[in-house]
Design a protein around this motif. Structure first.
Motif, PDB file in Angstrom:
ATOM      1  N   TYR A 178       3.511   5.551  -5.752  1.00 28.52           N
ATOM      2  CA  TYR A 178       3.271   5.544  -7.196  1.00 28.52           C
ATOM      3  C   TYR A 178       2.205   6.583  -7.573  1.00 28.52           C
ATOM      4  O   TYR A 178       2.347   7.321  -8.562  1.00 28.52           O
ATOM      5  CB  TYR A 178       2.835   4.154  -7.636  1.00 28.52           C
ATOM      6  CG  TYR A 178       2.539   4.040  -9.122  1.00 28.52           C
ATOM      7  CD1 TYR A 178       3.563   3.825 -10.038  1.00 28.52           C
ATOM      8  CD2 TYR A 178       1.237   4.154  -9.603  1.00 28.52           C
ATOM      9  CE1 TYR A 178       3.296   3.732 -11.395  1.00 28.52           C
ATOM     10  CE2 TYR A 178       0.954   4.062 -10.953  1.00 28.52           C
ATOM     11  CZ  TYR A 178       1.984   3.845 -11.851  1.00 28.52           C
ATOM     12  OH  TYR A 178       1.726   3.759 -13.191  1.00 28.52           O
ATOM     13  N   CYS A 179       1.141   6.641  -6.772  1.00 27.31           N
ATOM     14  CA  CYS A 179       0.065   7.604  -7.040  1.00 27.31           C
ATOM     15  C   CYS A 179       0.557   9.036  -6.899  1.00 27.31           C
ATOM     16  O   CYS A 179       0.153   9.930  -7.660  1.00 27.31           O
ATOM     17  CB  CYS A 179      -1.114   7.348  -6.103  1.00 27.31           C
ATOM     18  SG  CYS A 179      -1.986   5.793  -6.433  1.00 27.31           S
ATOM     19  N   LEU A 180       1.433   9.295  -5.921  1.00 33.15           N
ATOM     20  CA  LEU A 180       1.984  10.642  -5.737  1.00 33.15           C
ATOM     21  C   LEU A 180       2.832  11.046  -6.941  1.00 33.15           C
ATOM     22  O   LEU A 180       2.762  12.187  -7.424  1.00 33.15           O
ATOM     23  CB  LEU A 180       2.820  10.694  -4.454  1.00 33.15           C
ATOM     24  CG  LEU A 180       2.037  10.626  -3.142  1.00 33.15           C
ATOM     25  CD1 LEU A 180       2.991  10.539  -1.956  1.00 33.15           C
ATOM     26  CD2 LEU A 180       1.133  11.857  -3.004  1.00 33.15           C
ATOM     27  N   VAL A 181       3.633  10.091  -7.414  1.00 36.92           N
ATOM     28  CA  VAL A 181       4.446  10.372  -8.599  1.00 36.92           C
ATOM     29  C   VAL A 181       3.547  10.621  -9.809  1.00 36.92           C
ATOM     30  O   VAL A 181       3.776  11.540 -10.614  1.00 36.92           O
ATOM     31  CB  VAL A 181       5.409   9.199  -8.875  1.00 36.92           C
ATOM     32  CG1 VAL A 181       6.123   9.381 -10.212  1.00 36.92           C
ATOM     33  CG2 VAL A 181       6.428   9.071  -7.747  1.00 36.92           C
ATOM     34  N   ALA A 182       2.487   9.810  -9.930  1.00 38.08           N
ATOM     35  CA  ALA A 182       1.568   9.958 -11.067  1.00 38.08           C
ATOM     36  C   ALA A 182       0.845  11.295 -11.034  1.00 38.08           C
ATOM     37  O   ALA A 182       0.473  11.847 -12.084  1.00 38.08           O
ATOM     38  CB  ALA A 182       0.549   8.815 -11.051  1.00 38.08           C
ATOM     39  N   ALA A 183       0.644  11.846  -9.820  1.00 37.86           N
ATOM     40  CA  ALA A 183      -0.048  13.131  -9.702  1.00 37.86           C
ATOM     41  C   ALA A 183       0.788  14.255 -10.308  1.00 37.86           C
ATOM     42  O   ALA A 183       0.239  15.248 -10.803  1.00 37.86           O
ATOM     43  CB  ALA A 183      -0.341  13.421  -8.231  1.00 37.86           C
ATOM     44  N   SER A 221       0.834  -1.215   0.000  1.00 38.84           N
ATOM     45  CA  SER A 221       0.000   0.000   0.000  1.00 38.84           C
ATOM     46  C   SER A 221       0.866   1.261   0.000  1.00 38.84           C
ATOM     47  O   SER A 221       0.548   2.249  -0.676  1.00 38.84           O
ATOM     48  CB  SER A 221      -0.919  -0.007   1.224  1.00 38.84           C
ATOM     49  OG  SER A 221      -1.798  -1.110   1.180  1.00 38.84           O
ATOM     50  N   VAL A 222       1.961   1.222   0.743  1.00 38.94           N
ATOM     51  CA  VAL A 222       2.883   2.370   0.775  1.00 38.94           C
ATOM     52  C   VAL A 222       3.492   2.577  -0.608  1.00 38.94           C
ATOM     53  O   VAL A 222       3.588   3.720  -1.106  1.00 38.94           O
ATOM     54  CB  VAL A 222       3.984   2.151   1.833  1.00 38.94           C
ATOM     55  CG1 VAL A 222       5.071   3.224   1.696  1.00 38.94           C
ATOM     56  CG2 VAL A 222       3.387   2.180   3.229  1.00 38.94           C
ATOM     57  N   VAL A 225      -7.517  -0.595 -11.744  1.00 40.83           N
ATOM     58  CA  VAL A 225      -6.487  -1.059 -10.811  1.00 40.83           C
ATOM     59  C   VAL A 225      -6.822  -0.623  -9.391  1.00 40.83           C
ATOM     60  O   VAL A 225      -6.712  -1.398  -8.433  1.00 40.83           O
ATOM     61  CB  VAL A 225      -5.099  -0.533 -11.233  1.00 40.83           C
ATOM     62  CG1 VAL A 225      -4.058  -0.884 -10.167  1.00 40.83           C
ATOM     63  CG2 VAL A 225      -4.702  -1.109 -12.576  1.00 40.83           C
ATOM     64  N   ILE A 226      -7.262   0.614  -9.261  1.00 41.08           N
ATOM     65  CA  ILE A 226      -7.605   1.139  -7.941  1.00 41.08           C
ATOM     66  C   ILE A 226      -8.771   0.361  -7.335  1.00 41.08           C
ATOM     67  O   ILE A 226      -8.732  -0.050  -6.175  1.00 41.08           O
ATOM     68  CB  ILE A 226      -7.952   2.647  -8.041  1.00 41.08           C
ATOM     69  CG1 ILE A 226      -6.728   3.437  -8.507  1.00 41.08           C
ATOM     70  CG2 ILE A 226      -8.452   3.156  -6.694  1.00 41.08           C
ATOM     71  CD1 ILE A 226      -7.006   4.896  -8.752  1.00 41.08           C
ATOM     72  N   VAL A 227      -9.813   0.163  -8.123  1.00 42.87           N
ATOM     73  CA  VAL A 227     -10.994  -0.573  -7.637  1.00 42.87           C
ATOM     74  C   VAL A 227     -10.608  -2.009  -7.258  1.00 42.87           C
ATOM     75  O   VAL A 227     -11.029  -2.531  -6.227  1.00 42.87           O
ATOM     76  CB  VAL A 227     -12.098  -0.581  -8.715  1.00 42.87           C
ATOM     77  CG1 VAL A 227     -13.239  -1.506  -8.290  1.00 42.87           C
ATOM     78  CG2 VAL A 227     -12.623   0.825  -8.952  1.00 42.87           C
ATOM     79  N   GLY A 228      -9.751  -2.629  -8.103  1.00 42.92           N
ATOM     80  CA  GLY A 228      -9.328  -3.999  -7.819  1.00 42.92           C
ATOM     81  C   GLY A 228      -8.560  -4.093  -6.518  1.00 42.92           C
ATOM     82  O   GLY A 228      -8.768  -5.021  -5.722  1.00 42.92           O
ATOM     83  N   CYS A 229      -7.677  -3.140  -6.268  1.00 40.30           N
ATOM     84  CA  CYS A 229      -6.900  -3.127  -5.018  1.00 40.30           C
ATOM     85  C   CYS A 229      -7.805  -2.953  -3.803  1.00 40.30           C
ATOM     86  O   CYS A 229      -7.592  -3.587  -2.763  1.00 40.30           O
ATOM     87  CB  CYS A 229      -5.862  -2.008  -5.071  1.00 40.30           C
ATOM     88  SG  CYS A 229      -4.513  -2.308  -6.236  1.00 40.30           S
TER      89      CYS A 229
END
Length: 331
Positions: free
Chosen positions: A271-276, A265-266, A287-291
């Motif tokens: 990854y999400c912060l970098v993608a932002a 999760s960390v 992917v988010i919903v699956g997680c």
């Protein structure tokens, strides 16, 4: 038929080679097979008595586990016809393991050793000869072990062998391919009586006693008549009970899983912060919903596992009686 023995350092050998042995047979709706079972067991016991291996005080004890058919009436009739047959009736259905235990603990006061076996004639009655010989050699416990599984379907063979391997992996001291066909001396039964747990798994408890033991291998036959009392659902429940009654490894696995999910999760958060900051990377909604669903499923499953342990603790703390004997026919 072969026998594998553990060296005996403190052998509990009877003073003579002729012993009083009771054979405990748990029964639940066994009216179809009972006539043949009683016939074969009677022949075997009488043969051993004539050979001087058993005394004429030996008995065959059928334990009625709250049957709904004519099983108890048939047991009572057998007892009236021949004192070799005895009967023990539980007040209600308490399950196979409790029925076996009830028979063992009741009979230990009358016998030098007690043999437990199922009523369906899958266990080879002729193996009793080797059981008695091993007992007279100084072994307190003799395990009946299947030599092969050729009569099983491929699925049942796979699940059965997997059952023993999984149990051993989780730290349960269990004998491969052994069910509840065994001989126990009075000394071993006295030790068994000291185990007070309500959640019974005799295959795991008996090896904990630690007295000298032997293994007798035999070929298991098809059920003579009637329906199996242990379909896949009950076998899975028995396996789960065995694991959770003797091992806390599943809880440790849940802890490890929780740590793993936290680390992942960390990483996902980073990854999400970098993608932002780098729109070109992007994070697919799927992917988010699956997680999210995966995490929820793992959390709920973990809570269910922990709840099972808590439920077992709850049952043990109440310490309710494991069974009540309604009637005992014994001469």
């Amino acid at each position: 038929m072969t026998a594998n023995s553990q060296p005996s350092m403190t052998a509990n050998t009877p003073s003579t080679k002729c012993s009083t042995v009771y054979i405990v047979v748990p029964c639940y709706n066994e009216q179809e097979v009972l006539p043949e079972t009683s016939k074969r067991l009677k022949e075997k016991v009488n043969q051993l008595i004539s050979q001087g291996k058993l005394t004429n005080k030996s008995r065959i004890v059928f334990v009625d586990d709250g049957s709904r058919d004519n099983t108890w009436n048939m047991i009572a009739a057998l007892h009236e016809e021949d004192p070799l047959f005895s009967g023990l009736k539980l007040s209600r259905n308490r399950g196979h393991q409790n029925a076996v235990l009830a028979g063992l603990l009741t009979c230990k006061e009358y016998a030098d050793a007690v043999i437990s076996m199922d009523a369906d004639l899958q266990d080879d009655i002729n193996a009793i000869d080797a059981f008695i010989d091993e007992f007279h050699s100084g072994h307190d416990i003799v395990y009946g072990v299947r030599s092969k599984r050729e009569t099983d379907t491929a699925f049942k063979r796979l699940t059965a062998e997997g059952f023993y391997k999984i149990m051993q992996k989780f730290g349960v001291d269990i004998i491969d391919n052994h069910a509840d066909y065994r001989l126990m001396s009075r000394r071993a039964l006295d030790a068994l009586a000291e185990y007070k747990e309500v959640n019974l798994f005799l295959r795991g408890i008996v090896p904990l006693i630690g007295y000298p033991y032997a293994i007798v291998k035999y070929e298991r036959a098809e059920r003579f008549a009637g329906e199996s009392k242990y379909p896949l659902k009950k076998m899975l429940a028995l396996a789960f009970d065995g694991i959770t009654s003797f091992s806390v490894k599943p809880i440790k696995m849940v802890t490890a899983l929780g740590v793993t999910i936290t680390v992942l999760s960390v990483l996902a958060l980073l990854y999400c912060l970098v993608a932002a900051f780098i729109p070109a990377i992007g994070v697919p909604n799927l992917v988010i919903v699956g997680c999210i669903f995966l995490s929820c499923g793992l959390i709920i499953s973990s809570l269910g596992l922990i709840g099972s342990y808590i439920g077992k603790i709850y049952g043990e703390v109440k310490a309710r009686p494991r069974f009540f004997v309604e009637d005992l026919l014994l001469k």
